[in-house]
Design a protein around this motif. Structure first.
Motif, mmCIF file in Angstrom:
data_model
loop_
_atom_site.group_PDB
_atom_site.id
_atom_site.type_symbol
_atom_site.label_atom_id
_atom_site.label_comp_id
_atom_site.label_asym_id
_atom_site.label_seq_id
_atom_site.Cartn_x
_atom_site.Cartn_y
_atom_site.Cartn_z
ATOM 1 N N LEU A 37 -7.781 3.246 11.341
ATOM 2 C CA LEU A 37 -6.910 4.374 11.046
ATOM 3 C C LEU A 37 -5.776 4.484 12.064
ATOM 4 O O LEU A 37 -4.625 4.754 11.698
ATOM 5 N N ALA A 38 -6.097 4.283 13.324
ATOM 6 C CA ALA A 38 -5.069 4.371 14.356
ATOM 7 C C ALA A 38 -4.010 3.290 14.161
ATOM 8 O O ALA A 38 -2.806 3.555 14.295
ATOM 9 N N GLN A 39 -4.446 2.086 13.816
ATOM 10 C CA GLN A 39 -3.490 0.986 13.633
ATOM 11 C C GLN A 39 -2.648 1.197 12.378
ATOM 12 O O GLN A 39 -1.431 0.977 12.389
ATOM 13 N N LEU A 40 -3.265 1.627 11.301
ATOM 14 C CA LEU A 40 -2.510 1.895 10.076
ATOM 15 C C LEU A 40 -1.496 3.013 10.297
ATOM 16 O O LEU A 40 -0.379 2.970 9.766
ATOM 17 N N GLY A 41 -1.881 3.994 11.107
ATOM 18 C CA GLY A 41 -0.965 5.080 11.423
ATOM 19 C C GLY A 41 0.264 4.588 12.182
ATOM 20 O O GLY A 41 1.368 5.097 11.988
ATOM 21 N N GLU A 42 0.073 3.603 13.033
ATOM 22 C CA GLU A 42 1.205 3.031 13.776
ATOM 23 C C GLU A 42 2.132 2.250 12.859
ATOM 24 O O GLU A 42 3.351 2.263 13.030
ATOM 25 N N TRP A 43 1.569 1.581 11.867
ATOM 26 C CA TRP A 43 2.393 0.776 10.953
ATOM 27 C C TRP A 43 3.110 1.631 9.907
ATOM 28 O O TRP A 43 4.106 1.202 9.341
ATOM 29 N N TYR A 44 2.597 2.822 9.653
ATOM 30 C CA TYR A 44 3.168 3.642 8.584
ATOM 31 C C TYR A 44 4.571 4.114 8.950
ATOM 32 O O TYR A 44 4.808 4.635 10.037
ATOM 33 N N THR A 96 7.244 6.745 8.534
ATOM 34 C CA THR A 96 7.372 8.134 8.086
ATOM 35 C C THR A 96 8.729 8.429 7.450
ATOM 36 O O THR A 96 8.876 9.425 6.738
ATOM 37 N N GLU A 97 9.721 7.571 7.703
ATOM 38 C CA GLU A 97 11.044 7.797 7.105
ATOM 39 C C GLU A 97 11.055 7.407 5.631
ATOM 40 O O GLU A 97 11.668 8.077 4.793
ATOM 41 N N THR A 98 10.388 6.323 5.308
ATOM 42 C CA THR A 98 10.335 5.861 3.916
ATOM 43 C C THR A 98 9.012 6.206 3.238
ATOM 44 O O THR A 98 8.834 5.946 2.049
ATOM 45 N N ASN A 99 8.085 6.780 4.035
ATOM 46 C CA ASN A 99 6.748 7.102 3.520
ATOM 47 C C ASN A 99 6.105 5.890 2.848
ATOM 48 O O ASN A 99 5.666 5.940 1.693
ATOM 49 N N SER A 100 6.058 4.809 3.586
ATOM 50 C CA SER A 100 5.496 3.577 3.027
ATOM 51 C C SER A 100 4.932 2.704 4.135
ATOM 52 O O SER A 100 5.232 2.892 5.319
ATOM 53 N N MET A 101 4.107 1.755 3.704
ATOM 54 C CA MET A 101 3.555 0.761 4.622
ATOM 55 C C MET A 101 4.363 -0.521 4.499
ATOM 56 O O MET A 101 5.059 -0.743 3.500
ATOM 57 N N PRO A 102 4.303 -1.414 5.499
ATOM 58 C CA PRO A 102 4.971 -2.717 5.378
ATOM 59 C C PRO A 102 4.445 -3.481 4.172
ATOM 60 O O PRO A 102 3.280 -3.323 3.773
ATOM 61 N N LYS A 103 5.284 -4.282 3.558
ATOM 62 C CA LYS A 103 4.867 -5.023 2.368
ATOM 63 C C LYS A 103 3.715 -5.976 2.672
ATOM 64 O O LYS A 103 2.890 -6.270 1.800
ATOM 65 N N ASP A 104 3.661 -6.488 3.881
ATOM 66 C CA ASP A 104 2.608 -7.434 4.246
ATOM 67 C C ASP A 104 1.488 -6.745 5.032
ATOM 68 O O ASP A 104 0.845 -7.359 5.890
ATOM 69 N N VAL A 105 1.241 -5.467 4.726
ATOM 70 C CA VAL A 105 0.284 -4.698 5.517
ATOM 71 C C VAL A 105 -1.126 -5.284 5.457
ATOM 72 O O VAL A 105 -1.837 -5.285 6.468
ATOM 73 N N MET A 106 -1.551 -5.817 4.325
ATOM 74 C CA MET A 106 -2.896 -6.384 4.241
ATOM 75 C C MET A 106 -3.019 -7.643 5.092
ATOM 76 O O MET A 106 -4.068 -7.895 5.706
ATOM 77 N N LYS A 107 -1.955 -8.413 5.146
ATOM 78 C CA LYS A 107 -1.952 -9.608 5.996
ATOM 79 C C LYS A 107 -2.021 -9.204 7.465
ATOM 80 O O LYS A 107 -2.760 -9.804 8.269
ATOM 81 N N LYS A 108 -1.253 -8.168 7.824
ATOM 82 C CA LYS A 108 -1.268 -7.671 9.201
ATOM 83 C C LYS A 108 -2.640 -7.104 9.557
ATOM 84 O O LYS A 108 -3.137 -7.292 10.674
#
Length: 343
Positions: free
Chosen positions: A234-241, A243-255
């Motif tokens: 959760l902490a890591q996903l929170g860092e990747w999120y 907040t300006e676009t309200n989205s995760m990186p496209k390669d979030v599962m790979k990361k």
């Protein structure tokens, strides 16, 4: 196409057909049901206006269900307002009608099961708010309610937009938590009592409920913290999120996979880590960055104990118990472990 439908039912179905670039989906069934929904709602409005048994108390004396209902009205009105501003009529209808209806139905059920009449001022506010918010779509129906039932002298189209307090997210979330727990526990109770149909290989198997002794006590085992390995995710996903676009990186599962492999805590739980990560990523599509919070914004124990009578009545037991989980349990914030027994 519109033969047999009034203007409001047609406009209701058009709003529900969708916005944006995707193909619209006008549903004849939606138009048909709109007539029934509006007729049923008119009957409800009239019953409220004539009901002499509704509760009348000061705001300071509102109970949990009163406060949650008021908070949900504020939330759905603000969401509908934002939807109208951006010309998203389906979302305006979703919040301004379906959302408000759901909030009212939940409130009515909670009051009925708690043995407490609904609050008159809150119901009058609900009627006024829904009439104004729905008026851009179902103008004729709302005009009738506004003038003929509520007794206003001017048109609903001249009414000011409802003023609302900033939505109390903690209270709305707490109410959703309570309803979710009641729903889950009720299903478990029905299974244990032999009242829920069983299916074996797709075929319904009759259960003799007369030979089953239903439990009369439910226990909610709560936890205020996630397991340490989930906290890392959760902490890591929170860092990747973003907040300006309200989205995760496209390669979030790979990361996430790379992160899990490099973690001595997560690597032994590789499969579970990816599944948990995918769950919270999906959850963030609706809740944004709040999906990655490590604690819920309400007191689980207080919510359940404060509404013990309602919870017991809704489930079908005589008593409830709330305990804190020890080490190694399966409970998580907002997701207690539910168990039953006979006392």
């Amino acid at each position: 196409v519109t033969i047999g439908w009034c203007a409001d039912a047609t406009r209701f179905a058009c709003a529900d057909a969708g916005d944006g670039l995707e193909d619209s989906n006008f549903s004849c069934d939606t138009a048909d049901k709109a007539i029934l929904r509006l007729t049923t709602e008119l009957e409800f409005v009239q019953s409220v206006m004539s009901d002499k048994n509704l509760r009348v108390t000061a705001t300071e004396e509102h109970n949990f269900h009163d406060k949650a209902f008021a908070a949900k009205m504020d939330f759905f009105v603000s969401e509908a307002d934002a939807a109208y501003e951006s010309m998203r009529f389906r979302d305006a209808l979703k919040n301004g009608f379906y959302g408000l209806q759901s909030a009212r139905d939940t409130y009515r059920d909670a009051c009925t099961r708690s043995g407490v009449p609904m609050h008159k001022d809150l119901l009058l506010k609900f009627i006024e708010v829904q009439t104004i918010v729905l008026s851009p779509i179902c103008t004729h129906y709302c005009e009738h309610v506004w003038r003929e039932v509520l007794g206003n002298k001017t048109s609903v189209t001249r009414a000011a937009w409802p003023t609302t307090a900033p939505p109390d997210r903690a209270l709305v979330t707490a109410s959703d938590f309570l309803e979710s727990m009641v729903s889950k526990a009720r299903l478990q109770f029905m299974e244990l009592s032999g009242k829920k149909p069983k299916f074996v290989k797709g075929k319904k198997v009759e259960v003799d409920s007369s030979s089953v002794t239903p439990p009369n006590h439910v226990c909610f085992e709560i936890s205020d913290d996630f397991p340490e390995w989930k906290k890392l995710i959760l902490a890591q996903l929170g860092e990747w999120y973003d907040t300006e676009t309200n989205s995760m990186p496209k390669d979030v599962m790979k990361k996430l996979k790379t992160f899990a492999v490099s973690s001595p805590v997560l690597k032994p739980k590789m499969k579970n880590s990816m599944q948990v990560g995918a769950f919270f990523i999906k959850k963030s599509e609706e809740e944004q960055e709040k999906a990655f919070e490590l604690q819920v914004p309400y007191n689980q124990e207080l919510v359940l104990k404060e509404n013990a009578e309602y919870v017991a009545s809704a489930i079908g037991v005589s008593s409830i118990e709330v305990i804190h989980q020890g080490d190694g349990g399966d409970a998580e914030p907002g997701s207690p472990v539910i168990s039953f027994k006979t006392l």
